[in-house]
Design a protein around this motif. Structure first.
Motif, PDB file in Angstrom:
ATOM      1  N   TYR A   1      31.361  18.846   9.370  1.00  0.00           N
ATOM      2  CA  TYR A   1      31.978  19.872   8.531  1.00  0.00           C
ATOM      3  C   TYR A   1      31.257  21.206   8.616  1.00  0.00           C
ATOM      4  CZ  TYR A   1      34.859  16.209   6.536  1.00  0.00           C
ATOM      5  OH  TYR A   1      35.773  15.189   6.382  1.00  0.00           O
ATOM      6  N   SER A   2      29.983  21.199   8.976  1.00  0.00           N
ATOM      7  CA  SER A   2      29.252  22.461   9.109  1.00  0.00           C
ATOM      8  C   SER A   2      29.791  23.298  10.264  1.00  0.00           C
ATOM      9  CB  SER A   2      27.763  22.185   9.323  1.00  0.00           C
ATOM     10  OG  SER A   2      27.180  21.627   8.172  1.00  0.00           O
ATOM     11  N   GLY A   3      30.510  22.676  11.184  1.00  0.00           N
ATOM     12  CA  GLY A   3      31.081  23.417  12.303  1.00  0.00           C
ATOM     13  C   GLY A   3      32.528  23.816  12.096  1.00  0.00           C
ATOM     14  N   MET A   4      33.111  23.391  10.970  1.00  0.00           N
ATOM     15  CA  MET A   4      34.532  23.645  10.724  1.00  0.00           C
ATOM     16  C   MET A   4      34.736  24.789   9.732  1.00  0.00           C
ATOM     17  SD  MET A   4      35.996  19.771  10.242  1.00  0.00           S
ATOM     18  CE  MET A   4      35.569  18.444  11.371  1.00  0.00           C
ATOM     19  N   THR A   5      35.805  25.530   9.951  1.00  0.00           N
ATOM     20  CA  THR A   5      36.253  26.517   8.969  1.00  0.00           C
ATOM     21  C   THR A   5      37.746  26.294   8.749  1.00  0.00           C
ATOM     22  OG1 THR A   5      34.641  28.128   9.809  1.00  0.00           O
ATOM     23  CG2 THR A   5      36.361  28.955   8.346  1.00  0.00           C
ATOM     24  N   PHE A   6      38.137  26.209   7.489  1.00  0.00           N
ATOM     25  CA  PHE A   6      39.540  26.001   7.127  1.00  0.00           C
ATOM     26  C   PHE A   6      40.105  27.304   6.572  1.00  0.00           C
ATOM     27  CE2 PHE A   6      37.449  21.890   6.880  1.00  0.00           C
ATOM     28  CZ  PHE A   6      38.296  21.104   7.641  1.00  0.00           C
TER      29      PHE A   6
ATOM     30  N   VAL B   1      31.161  25.298   5.155  1.00  0.00           N
ATOM     31  CA  VAL B   1      29.929  24.878   4.487  1.00  0.00           C
ATOM     32  C   VAL B   1      28.807  24.803   5.516  1.00  0.00           C
ATOM     33  CG1 VAL B   1      31.092  23.600   2.658  1.00  0.00           C
ATOM     34  CG2 VAL B   1      30.513  22.431   4.793  1.00  0.00           C
ATOM     35  N   LYS B   2      27.576  24.960   5.030  1.00  0.00           N
ATOM     36  CA  LYS B   2      26.411  24.934   5.899  1.00  0.00           C
ATOM     37  C   LYS B   2      25.268  24.171   5.222  1.00  0.00           C
ATOM     38  CE  LYS B   2      28.036  27.497   9.287  1.00  0.00           C
ATOM     39  NZ  LYS B   2      29.438  27.381   8.859  1.00  0.00           N
TER      40      LYS B   2
ATOM     41  N   GLY C   1      25.914  16.431  -1.739  1.00  0.00           N
ATOM     42  CA  GLY C   1      26.158  17.529  -2.664  1.00  0.00           C
ATOM     43  C   GLY C   1      25.292  18.751  -2.463  1.00  0.00           C
ATOM     44  N   ARG C   2      24.384  18.719  -1.492  1.00  0.00           N
ATOM     45  CA  ARG C   2      23.525  19.878  -1.264  1.00  0.00           C
ATOM     46  C   ARG C   2      24.032  20.706  -0.093  1.00  0.00           C
ATOM     47  NH1 ARG C   2      17.303  17.603  -2.076  1.00  0.00           N
ATOM     48  NH2 ARG C   2      17.584  16.915  -4.243  1.00  0.00           N
ATOM     49  N   GLY C   3      23.613  21.971  -0.090  1.00  0.00           N
ATOM     50  CA  GLY C   3      24.052  22.905   0.931  1.00  0.00           C
ATOM     51  C   GLY C   3      24.640  24.134   0.275  1.00  0.00           C
ATOM     52  N   TYR C   4      25.345  24.940   1.054  1.00  0.00           N
ATOM     53  CA  TYR C   4      25.990  26.116   0.480  1.00  0.00           C
ATOM     54  C   TYR C   4      27.318  26.360   1.191  1.00  0.00           C
ATOM     55  CZ  TYR C   4      24.249  28.815   4.521  1.00  0.00           C
ATOM     56  OH  TYR C   4      23.986  29.281   5.778  1.00  0.00           O
ATOM     57  N   SER C   5      28.199  27.052   0.489  1.00  0.00           N
ATOM     58  CA  SER C   5      29.532  27.328   1.036  1.00  0.00           C
ATOM     59  C   SER C   5      29.638  28.779   1.469  1.00  0.00           C
ATOM     60  CB  SER C   5      30.604  27.016  -0.015  1.00  0.00           C
ATOM     61  OG  SER C   5      30.406  27.785  -1.177  1.00  0.00           O
ATOM     62  N   GLU C   6      30.561  29.025   2.392  1.00  0.00           N
ATOM     63  CA  GLU C   6      30.847  30.369   2.870  1.00  0.00           C
ATOM     64  C   GLU C   6      32.333  30.668   2.671  1.00  0.00           C
ATOM     65  OE1 GLU C   6      27.872  31.271   6.532  1.00  0.00           O
ATOM     66  OE2 GLU C   6      29.478  29.838   6.960  1.00  0.00           O
ATOM     67  N   VAL C   7      32.619  31.905   2.296  1.00  0.00           N
ATOM     68  CA  VAL C   7      34.000  32.351   2.132  1.00  0.00           C
ATOM     69  C   VAL C   7      34.206  33.587   2.997  1.00  0.00           C
ATOM     70  CG1 VAL C   7      35.767  33.183   0.535  1.00  0.00           C
ATOM     71  CG2 VAL C   7      34.137  31.425  -0.211  1.00  0.00           C
ATOM     72  N   PHE C   8      35.303  33.604   3.736  1.00  0.00           N
ATOM     73  CA  PHE C   8      35.587  34.684   4.668  1.00  0.00           C
ATOM     74  C   PHE C   8      36.957  35.300   4.370  1.00  0.00           C
ATOM     75  CE2 PHE C   8      33.082  31.416   6.754  1.00  0.00           C
ATOM     76  CZ  PHE C   8      32.053  32.128   7.366  1.00  0.00           C
ATOM     77  N   VAL C   9      37.099  36.564   4.730  1.00  0.00           N
ATOM     78  CA  VAL C   9      38.399  37.234   4.751  1.00  0.00           C
ATOM     79  C   VAL C   9      38.512  37.919   6.101  1.00  0.00           C
ATOM     80  CG1 VAL C   9      39.883  39.004   3.748  1.00  0.00           C
ATOM     81  CG2 VAL C   9      38.432  37.607   2.265  1.00  0.00           C
ATOM     82  N   GLY C  10      39.571  37.637   6.822  1.00  0.00           N
ATOM     83  CA  GLY C  10      39.667  38.210   8.158  1.00  0.00           C
ATOM     84  C   GLY C  10      41.081  38.357   8.660  1.00  0.00           C
ATOM     85  N   ILE C  11      41.196  38.914   9.842  1.00  0.00           N
ATOM     86  CA  ILE C  11      42.473  39.060  10.521  1.00  0.00           C
ATOM     87  C   ILE C  11      42.895  37.711  11.094  1.00  0.00           C
ATOM     88  CG2 ILE C  11      43.675  40.179  12.445  1.00  0.00           C
ATOM     89  CD1 ILE C  11      43.031  42.062  10.174  1.00  0.00           C
ATOM     90  N   ASP C  12      44.188  37.448  11.092  1.00  0.00           N
ATOM     91  CA  ASP C  12      44.708  36.241  11.724  1.00  0.00           C
ATOM     92  C   ASP C  12      45.965  36.623  12.502  1.00  0.00           C
ATOM     93  OD1 ASP C  12      44.729  33.399  12.216  1.00  0.00           O
ATOM     94  OD2 ASP C  12      46.503  33.315  10.936  1.00  0.00           O
TER      95      ASP C  12
END
Length: 294
Positions: free
Chosen positions: A198-203, A233-234, A240-251
């Motif tokens: 999951y650390s390599g995936m972005t949804f 996530v990374k 339950g440990r780690g941190y999340s990332e949120v992105f906004v971008g062009i698609d």
């Protein structure tokens, strides 16, 4: 599984007009030969994918007693996004396959949702329940159902049609540039358990925002440009440990691109489930701009 879906979709789906505002005339007569092709392809898809997951996932930890285990926050909900996305893709692919067979759009949507739910919940989740490593997760099943029935909801709520869902993947610890170095990518995929990396995936949730703009502004923006919100996530430890990332971008909305070729239009439609590299702004945990983010 993705490759099998791609082949089925590419070979059998009926291409809709590039302009999503055009209303296609629904077919009303079911073609039995096409239905047979979809049925055989579905059985083959089920057997191949079940055999694969049974070898790498279920068989090593199989038990006779049914195990309940809700993993709501083990990977900071990235797996819930994954269950929603893959159920959505399976449902949407079969929706288009059944439209190609000759069913109406709404009937096709329900049939697609049914197959997606049966496979993701009735096969995958229930089989998970007979393993000590995974167990049956109610939150996974709920995510599966929501993803499977989203294409149905789009049939009844036109506003939802501006949304589509996409996915991008780079083996964690690597950059997307490694895709150009086959040795690096092969090593990454070999070392990583693809389906749990999951650390390599972005949804992504992609929005056709132009339908929300006044016409005088809409005409200045290319039809194929969307805005997408991404979640990743990374440094997770599956507890339950780690941190999340949120992105906004062009698609890129490939459904708005008409190549003039039926074959290449099908290819673009199949590729529209993937988020391709584009300028992106990370807004969480720290603001960072990427000229190209995959």
């Amino acid at each position: 599984m993705l490759l099998t879906l791609f082949v089925l979709f590419l070979g059998f789906c009926r291409v809709e007009p590039a302009d999503s505002n055009n209303v296609a005339v629904e077919q009303t007569k079911v073609n039995k030969i096409k239905l047979g092709i979809v049925t055989v392809g579905t059985l083959g898809f089920g057997v191949v994918t079940y055999d694969y997951f049974n070898k790498v996932w279920w068989k090593p930890t199989r038990v006779k007693k049914f195990v309940w285990r809700d993993d709501w926050n083990d990977v900071l909900k990235a797996d819930k996004a994954g269950h929603f996305y893959f159920s959505y893709v399976l449902s949407d692919v079969y929706k288009n396959l059944f439209k190609w067979v000759g069913f109406s759009s709404k009937t096709s949507a329900f049939l697609g949702a049914g197959i997606s739910t049966i496979y993701e919940v009735g096969v995958v989740e229930l089989t998970d329940g007979f393993t000590t490593k995974w167990g049956f997760s109610p939150s996974d099943a709920i995510s599966d159902v929501f993803g499977a029935f989203f294409p149905v909801a789009q049939e009844y709520i036109p506003m939802l049609r501006i949304f589509s869902f996409k996915w991008s993947y780079t083996p964690s610890g690597y950059t997307w540039l490694d895709y150009f170095r086959f040795g690096s990518l092969k090593e990454a995929l070999y070392k990583k358990q693809f389906h749990t990396d999951y650390s390599g995936m972005t949804f992504w949730a992609s929005v056709d925002f132009q339908n929300l703009l006044p016409e005088k502004f809409e005409k200045f923006i290319p039809d194929f440009l969307n805005i997408a919100v991404g979640y990743s996530v990374k440094e997770i430890n599956y507890a339950g440990r780690g941190y999340s990332e949120v992105f906004v971008g062009i698609d890129y909305n490939f459904l708005k691109v008409d190549t003039g070729s039926e074959f290449f239009n099908k290819v673009l439609r199949a590729l529209n489930y993937i988020h391709f590299p584009a300028p992106t702004l990370r807004i969480k945990p720290k603001v960072k701009f990427y000229y190209l983010y995959f």
